[in-house]
Scaffold this motif. Structure first.
Motif, PDB file in Angstrom:
ATOM      1  N   ALA A 255       0.829  -1.214   0.000  1.00 20.34           N
ATOM      2  CA  ALA A 255       0.000   0.000   0.000  1.00 20.34           C
ATOM      3  C   ALA A 255       0.859   1.257   0.000  1.00 20.34           C
ATOM      4  N   ILE A 256       1.962   1.239   0.764  1.00 27.38           N
ATOM      5  CA  ILE A 256       2.872   2.390   0.808  1.00 27.38           C
ATOM      6  C   ILE A 256       3.469   2.652  -0.568  1.00 27.38           C
ATOM      7  N   LEU A 257       3.951   1.594  -1.215  1.00 26.91           N
ATOM      8  CA  LEU A 257       4.611   1.753  -2.516  1.00 26.91           C
ATOM      9  C   LEU A 257       3.609   2.154  -3.603  1.00 26.91           C
ATOM     10  N   GLN A 258       2.383   1.641  -3.517  1.00 26.76           N
ATOM     11  CA  GLN A 258       1.350   2.058  -4.469  1.00 26.76           C
ATOM     12  C   GLN A 258       1.049   3.543  -4.315  1.00 26.76           C
ATOM     13  N   ALA A 259       0.946   3.998  -3.053  1.00 24.96           N
ATOM     14  CA  ALA A 259       0.698   5.419  -2.807  1.00 24.96           C
ATOM     15  C   ALA A 259       1.851   6.269  -3.317  1.00 24.96           C
ATOM     16  N   GLN A 260       3.080   5.792  -3.155  1.00 26.20           N
ATOM     17  CA  GLN A 260       4.239   6.533  -3.648  1.00 26.20           C
ATOM     18  C   GLN A 260       4.234   6.621  -5.171  1.00 26.20           C
ATOM     19  N   LYS A 261       3.837   5.547  -5.826  1.00 21.66           N
ATOM     20  CA  LYS A 261       3.765   5.559  -7.294  1.00 21.66           C
ATOM     21  C   LYS A 261       2.682   6.534  -7.772  1.00 21.66           C
ATOM     22  N   GLU A 262       1.552   6.550  -7.068  1.00 21.79           N
ATOM     23  CA  GLU A 262       0.483   7.492  -7.439  1.00 21.79           C
ATOM     24  C   GLU A 262       0.929   8.929  -7.185  1.00 21.79           C
ATOM     25  N   ASP A 263       1.638   9.155  -6.062  1.00 21.73           N
ATOM     26  CA  ASP A 263       2.163  10.493  -5.775  1.00 21.73           C
ATOM     27  C   ASP A 263       3.124  10.950  -6.866  1.00 21.73           C
ATOM     28  N   ALA A 264       3.940  10.024  -7.355  1.00 22.20           N
ATOM     29  CA  ALA A 264       4.888  10.373  -8.412  1.00 22.20           C
ATOM     30  C   ALA A 264       4.162  10.780  -9.680  1.00 22.20           C
ATOM     31  N   ILE A 265       3.072  10.083  -9.983  1.00 26.99           N
ATOM     32  CA  ILE A 265       2.268  10.434 -11.166  1.00 26.99           C
ATOM     33  C   ILE A 265       1.653  11.816 -10.990  1.00 26.99           C
ATOM     34  N   LEU A 266       1.117  12.082  -9.812  1.00 24.97           N
ATOM     35  CA  LEU A 266       0.501  13.381  -9.546  1.00 24.97           C
ATOM     36  C   LEU A 266       1.540  14.504  -9.578  1.00 24.97           C
ATOM     37  N   ASN A 267       2.709  14.246  -9.024  1.00 22.10           N
ATOM     38  CA  ASN A 267       3.762  15.264  -9.043  1.00 22.10           C
ATOM     39  C   ASN A 267       4.215  15.566 -10.463  1.00 22.10           C
ATOM     40  N   SER A 268       4.227  14.546 -11.314  1.00 22.32           N
ATOM     41  CA  SER A 268       4.621  14.778 -12.709  1.00 22.32           C
ATOM     42  C   SER A 268       3.603  15.658 -13.435  1.00 22.32           C
ATOM     43  N   LEU A 269       2.353  15.626 -12.961  1.00 26.00           N
ATOM     44  CA  LEU A 269       1.311  16.440 -13.594  1.00 26.00           C
ATOM     45  C   LEU A 269       1.470  17.920 -13.270  1.00 26.00           C
ATOM     46  N   LYS A 270       2.259  18.215 -12.236  1.00 23.17           N
ATOM     47  CA  LYS A 270       2.481  19.623 -11.905  1.00 23.17           C
ATOM     48  C   LYS A 270       3.238  20.342 -13.014  1.00 23.17           C
ATOM     49  N   ASN A 271       3.955  19.589 -13.830  1.00 23.14           N
ATOM     50  CA  ASN A 271       4.639  20.196 -14.975  1.00 23.14           C
ATOM     51  C   ASN A 271       3.663  20.510 -16.098  1.00 23.14           C
ATOM     52  N   LYS A 272       2.503  19.837 -16.054  1.00 19.30           N
ATOM     53  CA  LYS A 272       1.501  20.042 -17.107  1.00 19.30           C
ATOM     54  C   LYS A 272       0.454  21.070 -16.691  1.00 19.30           C
ATOM     55  N   TYR A 273       0.051  21.000 -15.440  1.00 17.25           N
ATOM     56  CA  TYR A 273      -0.967  21.916 -14.925  1.00 17.25           C
ATOM     57  C   TYR A 273      -0.326  22.843 -13.902  1.00 17.25           C
ATOM     58  N   GLU A 274      -0.467  24.113 -14.099  1.00 22.82           N
ATOM     59  CA  GLU A 274       0.141  25.081 -13.181  1.00 22.82           C
ATOM     60  C   GLU A 274      -0.517  24.982 -11.807  1.00 22.82           C
ATOM     61  N   VAL A 275       0.287  24.860 -10.778  1.00 21.56           N
ATOM     62  CA  VAL A 275      -0.209  24.742  -9.411  1.00 21.56           C
ATOM     63  C   VAL A 275       0.322  25.911  -8.595  1.00 21.56           C
ATOM     64  N   ALA A 276      -0.576  26.605  -7.910  1.00 25.72           N
ATOM     65  CA  ALA A 276      -0.179  27.710  -7.040  1.00 25.72           C
ATOM     66  C   ALA A 276      -0.907  27.557  -5.715  1.00 25.72           C
ATOM     67  N   VAL A 277      -0.165  27.497  -4.626  1.00 22.86           N
ATOM     68  CA  VAL A 277      -0.756  27.384  -3.290  1.00 22.86           C
ATOM     69  C   VAL A 277      -0.478  28.669  -2.530  1.00 22.86           C
ATOM     70  N   TYR A 278      -1.529  29.300  -2.056  1.00 21.45           N
ATOM     71  CA  TYR A 278      -1.375  30.587  -1.381  1.00 21.45           C
ATOM     72  C   TYR A 278      -1.574  30.380   0.123  1.00 21.45           C
ATOM     73  N   GLU A 279      -0.575  30.717   0.909  1.00 24.89           N
ATOM     74  CA  GLU A 279      -0.648  30.585   2.348  1.00 24.89           C
ATOM     75  C   GLU A 279      -1.134  31.887   2.979  1.00 24.89           C
ATOM     76  N   LYS A 280      -2.001  31.738   3.961  1.00 27.82           N
ATOM     77  CA  LYS A 280      -2.484  32.924   4.687  1.00 27.82           C
ATOM     78  C   LYS A 280      -1.548  33.229   5.831  1.00 27.82           C
ATOM     79  N   ASN A 281      -1.237  34.486   5.988  1.00 28.77           N
ATOM     80  CA  ASN A 281      -0.406  34.924   7.106  1.00 28.77           C
ATOM     81  C   ASN A 281      -1.306  35.267   8.286  1.00 28.77           C
ATOM     82  N   GLU A 282      -1.178  34.498   9.349  1.00 32.71           N
ATOM     83  CA  GLU A 282      -2.034  34.727  10.527  1.00 32.71           C
ATOM     84  C   GLU A 282      -1.192  35.249  11.690  1.00 32.71           C
TER      85      GLU A 282
END
Length: 282
Positions: A255-282
Motif C-alpha cells: 500500500a505504501i509503494l502504491q501510494a508513492q507511485k500514485e504520488d509520483a504520477i501526480l507530481n509529474s502532472l504539476k509540470n503540465k498543470y500550473e499549481v499555485a498554493v497561497y498561504e495565509k499569514n495569521e
C-alpha cells in the motif's frame, strides 16, 4: 414509518368495514389504464410507485399489503397523499415563499451531494485505470527491498499546539518532566477530544514524513519537537518500536509503494498543470 403505516392500514380497514356497500354486480367498472393503480384527479398512482413505496415499509406490513384488503388500504394511503398534494396546490402553498425557499435549500444540498459524488467517482475510476494498466503494480522484489530498509513499526503519542511560543514552553516542561504529559496535553492540546491520549503506530511511509524522521531517530520514551505541520505544532513522545515479520509487513508495504507511485504520477502532472498554493499569514 412502521407505526405510521400500521395505523393508517388499520384505520383504512376500519373505515372500509364501516362504509362498505354491497357491490352492484351489474354496473360496469371503468377499465384500468395499463400500469396505473389509481387516479386522483389529474394525478396517477402507478404500479411502480406502489412497489417503490412498499419497499420502504417493514416486511409484515408489506406482506399484509399483498392481500386484497391490505392492497386496497395501502393504495388508499397513497390516494390521501395525492389529495393532500392537490389541496395544497389549490391553496397556493406551492407558490409561497416558505415552500420555494425550502425547495431551493434542498436543491442546493442535493447539488453539493451530486457534485461530491461526481468528483469521488471520477477519481476512483481514474485510480482503477492506473491499477488496471499496471502503473501502480508493486513487485515482490520491491516489497523485499523496502522491508530490508524499514522492517519496523513505531508507536508515538503527540500533543498538537496552536502557536510556536506555547509549543516551546510545553516542550521545555516535558523535557524536564515527561511524567507531566497528560497534564500538558489536557491544558494545551488543540487536537479533537477523541484523539487525545491516543497512540499512533506506523511504518515509515504511513504517517507524516516530518514526524516519521524525528520518531525514527528518537529513543523510546524520549520527548521530541516541536514539528510544524498544517495541523499545528507537534510535540511527540516515542513510546515503542518493534520489528515486524515480512508476512505482516508485506500488505502494508504494498500500500505504501502504491501510494508513492500514485504520488509520483501526480507530481509529474504539476509540470503540465500550473499549481499555485497561497498561504495565509495569521
Amino acid at each position: 414509518m412502521r407505526q405510521h403505516i400500521i395505523y393508517l392500514l388499520a384505520a383504512g380497514l376500519c373505515l372500509a368495514a364501516c362504509q362498505s356497500k354491497p357491490a352492484d354486480e351489474t354496473s360496469p367498472k371503468p377499465a384500468a389504464p395499463a400500469n396505473v393503480a389509481a387516479k386522483v384527479g389529474p394525478l396517477s398512482i402507478t404500479e411502480q410507485e406502489v412497489n417503490d413505496r412498499l419497499a420502504l415499509v417493514d416486511e409484515d406490513d408489506r406482506e399484509f399489503a399483498q392481500t386484497p384488503i391490505g392492497r386496497q388500504n395501502f393504495i388508499n394511503i397513497l390516494v390521501r397523499e395525492k389529495l393532500s398534494e392537490l389541496a395544497a396546490k389549490e391553496a397556493g402553498v406551492d407558490s409561497s415563499d416558505t415552500y420555494l425557499s425550502a425547495l431551493e435549500d434542498k436543491r442546493n444540498q442535493l447539488k453539493e451531494i451530486y457534485d461530491d459524488f461526481a468528483k469521488q467517482t471520477l477519481v476512483r475510476l481514474w485510480e482503477q485505470q492506473l491499477e488496471d494498466s499496471g502503473k501502480l503494480a508493486v513487485s515482490d522484489e520491491e516489497i523485499s527491498a523496502y522491508y530490508k530498509k524499514y522492517p519496523y513499526e513505531m508507536t508515538i503519542k503527540q500533543i498538537i499546539i496552536s502557536n510556536a511560543q506555547t509549543a516551546d514552553q510545553v516542550l521545555r516542561t516535558l523535557k524536564r518532566s515527561p511524567s507531566r504529559w497528560k497534564e500538558m496535553e489536557r491544558q494545551y492540546s488543540v487536537s479533537p477530544q477523541m484523539a487525545r491520549g491516543k497512540e499512533f503506530s506506523f511504518m515509515p511511509g504511513e504517517f507524516l514524513p516530518e514526524i516519521e524522521v524525528i520518531a525514527a531517530n528518537s529513543a523510546s520514551g524520549s520527548v521530541q519537537g516541536f514539528i510544524k505541520t498544517a495541523q499545528g505544532f507537534h510535540i511527540i513522545m516515542k513510546t515503542r518500536e518493534k520489528r515486524l515479520s515480512l508476512k505482516d509487513a508485506a500488505p502494508r508495504i504494498r500500500a505504501i509503494l502504491q501510494a508513492q507511485k500514485e504520488d509520483a504520477i501526480l507530481n509529474s502532472l504539476k509540470n503540465k498543470y500550473e499549481v499555485a498554493v497561497y498561504e495565509k499569514n495569521e
